[in-house]
Write a protein that holds these residues in place. Sequence first.
Motif, PDB file in Angstrom:
ATOM      1  N   VAL A 128       0.821  -1.194  -0.161  1.00 49.20           N
ATOM      2  CA  VAL A 128       0.198  -0.089  -0.011  1.00 49.20           C
ATOM      3  C   VAL A 128       0.888   1.248   0.059  1.00 49.20           C
ATOM      4  CG1 VAL A 128      -1.981  -1.152   0.980  1.00 49.20           C
ATOM      5  CG2 VAL A 128      -0.286   0.016   2.362  1.00 49.20           C
ATOM      6  N   GLU A 129       2.060   1.286   0.700  1.00 47.53           N
ATOM      7  CA  GLU A 129       2.864   2.313   0.612  1.00 47.53           C
ATOM      8  C   GLU A 129       3.539   2.697  -0.874  1.00 47.53           C
ATOM      9  OE1 GLU A 129       4.499   2.521   5.338  1.00 47.53           O
ATOM     10  OE2 GLU A 129       5.725   1.832   3.701  1.00 47.53           O
ATOM     11  N   VAL A 130       3.776   1.644  -1.602  1.00 45.14           N
ATOM     12  CA  VAL A 130       4.428   1.804  -2.848  1.00 45.14           C
ATOM     13  C   VAL A 130       3.154   2.132  -3.972  1.00 45.14           C
ATOM     14  CG1 VAL A 130       5.168   0.609  -5.048  1.00 45.14           C
ATOM     15  CG2 VAL A 130       6.214   0.318  -2.761  1.00 45.14           C
ATOM     16  N   ALA A 131       2.123   1.690  -3.590  1.00 46.72           N
ATOM     17  CA  ALA A 131       0.909   2.268  -4.221  1.00 46.72           C
ATOM     18  C   ALA A 131       0.599   3.542  -3.875  1.00 46.72           C
ATOM     19  CB  ALA A 131      -0.288   1.301  -3.914  1.00 46.72           C
ATOM     20  N   ALA A 132       0.869   4.102  -2.709  1.00 44.13           N
ATOM     21  CA  ALA A 132       0.572   5.427  -2.606  1.00 44.13           C
ATOM     22  C   ALA A 132       1.411   6.528  -2.951  1.00 44.13           C
ATOM     23  CB  ALA A 132       0.494   5.806  -1.182  1.00 44.13           C
ATOM     24  N   VAL A 143      -6.732   3.437 -10.879  1.00 47.96           N
ATOM     25  CA  VAL A 143      -6.507   3.131  -9.598  1.00 47.96           C
ATOM     26  C   VAL A 143      -6.470   1.402  -9.806  1.00 47.96           C
ATOM     27  CG1 VAL A 143      -7.725   2.872  -7.318  1.00 47.96           C
ATOM     28  CG2 VAL A 143      -7.675   4.903  -8.364  1.00 47.96           C
ATOM     29  N   LEU A 144      -7.151   0.785 -10.468  1.00 46.56           N
ATOM     30  CA  LEU A 144      -7.013  -0.636 -10.478  1.00 46.56           C
ATOM     31  C   LEU A 144      -5.884  -0.895 -11.164  1.00 46.56           C
ATOM     32  CD1 LEU A 144      -8.330  -3.392 -10.396  1.00 46.56           C
ATOM     33  CD2 LEU A 144      -9.422  -3.062 -12.749  1.00 46.56           C
ATOM     34  N   SER A 154      -7.833  -7.121  -6.815  1.00 47.83           N
ATOM     35  CA  SER A 154      -9.157  -6.372  -6.992  1.00 47.83           C
ATOM     36  C   SER A 154      -9.135  -4.883  -6.680  1.00 47.83           C
ATOM     37  CB  SER A 154     -10.336  -7.086  -6.557  1.00 47.83           C
ATOM     38  OG  SER A 154     -10.569  -7.052  -5.283  1.00 47.83           O
ATOM     39  N   ALA A 155      -9.718  -4.043  -7.333  1.00 50.77           N
ATOM     40  CA  ALA A 155      -9.912  -2.672  -6.669  1.00 50.77           C
ATOM     41  C   ALA A 155     -10.527  -2.886  -5.288  1.00 50.77           C
ATOM     42  CB  ALA A 155     -10.707  -1.749  -7.622  1.00 50.77           C
ATOM     43  N   THR A 171      -8.672   7.011  -4.028  1.00 46.18           N
ATOM     44  CA  THR A 171      -9.127   8.235  -5.094  1.00 46.18           C
ATOM     45  C   THR A 171      -8.689   9.758  -4.178  1.00 46.18           C
ATOM     46  OG1 THR A 171     -10.524   7.149  -6.225  1.00 46.18           O
ATOM     47  CG2 THR A 171     -10.856   9.696  -6.439  1.00 46.18           C
ATOM     48  N   ALA A 172      -9.334   9.487  -2.948  1.00 46.51           N
ATOM     49  CA  ALA A 172      -9.266  10.821  -2.002  1.00 46.51           C
ATOM     50  C   ALA A 172      -7.694  11.127  -1.712  1.00 46.51           C
ATOM     51  CB  ALA A 172     -10.054  10.344  -0.618  1.00 46.51           C
TER      52      ALA A 172
END
Length: 373
Positions: A128-132, A143-144, A154-155, A171-172
């Motif tokens: 999740v940190e790399v995604a951020a 986002v997906l 999955s999203a 998204t936020a």
Amino acid sequence: MIGIAQAEIMIAPSGFFVGYIVHNKNIALPGLKIDRTSKLTWQKQYRLAEGFVPSHDECMFMPPITPPRTEYQTRMHRVLAHIDAHLDQPLDLATLATVAHFSPFHFHRLFAAWMGETLGDYLRRRRVEVAAMRLAAQPRARVLSIALSVGFGSAEAFARAFRGRFGCSPTAWRERQTLLRWSNGNLSQVNSKPDQAWAAPGVDHEVSRNPNPETFMKVMLIDRAPVTIAYLRHLGAYGESIAQFWQQTYVPWAVTNRLGPDHARYGISHDDPSITAPEQCRYDACAEVAPDFVVNGGAIKSLLPGGRYAVLAFKGRVEQVGEAWAALLRDWLPSSGLQLDNRPSFEHYPKGAVFDSATGVFECEICIPVIPL
């Protein structure tokens, strides 16, 4: 026969292991040369050296010995690097245990003891940190797509994990980062990071031709060759502690290994301090070395990947360089038509890098790995 001082001089300073305790004695035996022509075995030559009494023709260097703690550290770092390079793939216990050369039965306990968090918790946090970071750096990516790139199926699963870590939806988060990018607010954690950088000369240099105002940052696109590095790792908050780590830990190690100003240096920040908790941020202080360099003193040898990098020149003081990082990642990159990939961003001091000790001003370049959107 020779005395202790003479023996110390004879067996140092290259091809050695430092601070090795012989038979629990407080005797630091840097190394031992092996005389291939001697009738004595190397084991006997070594035993003679334990008492610092070898004769001149028997005192030669022995192969380096890796301390057990350094071997554990090397294996764990190998696992972390493998995770970062394969976030888009399943990462099960058996696979990572094989990478570490530990049995699966023991590996999960060893990982938790070493990292301070379980393997499952680390994988979720890292994903999740790399995604951020990618949500902020790649505003046009779906986002997906970002969820899939860090291993979520999955999203929905991604959104649950993201909200659990950051308290908001992906998204936020992205919208908040966009507002920050266009504001003049200080990103205090980023600005406190003392990154100091330089990009080594490469081939096929070109200036980004994006027509936006960010072009005036004079960002260069450079193809770099891979280089071998030896590094010491700092774990903890970025800021003044990094400068202290360079001075108190890296410099003595580099001097011992004759890695002076004629060797290029690198600083690799593995985490974004505005995303990752300060105590979990990783930073590597590195020296460029020959492929056959023998590491010691807790250092680890690795390969810094080559490829295309965006490079921003910087001249200023430590407290100003964080603003340069923010400008490159939040201003230039989203308008460049490029995106980050899974290679590390880094700072590179060239041979003979300039530093004014009176003013604290240094010249550097900041390098981020890029690929087309």
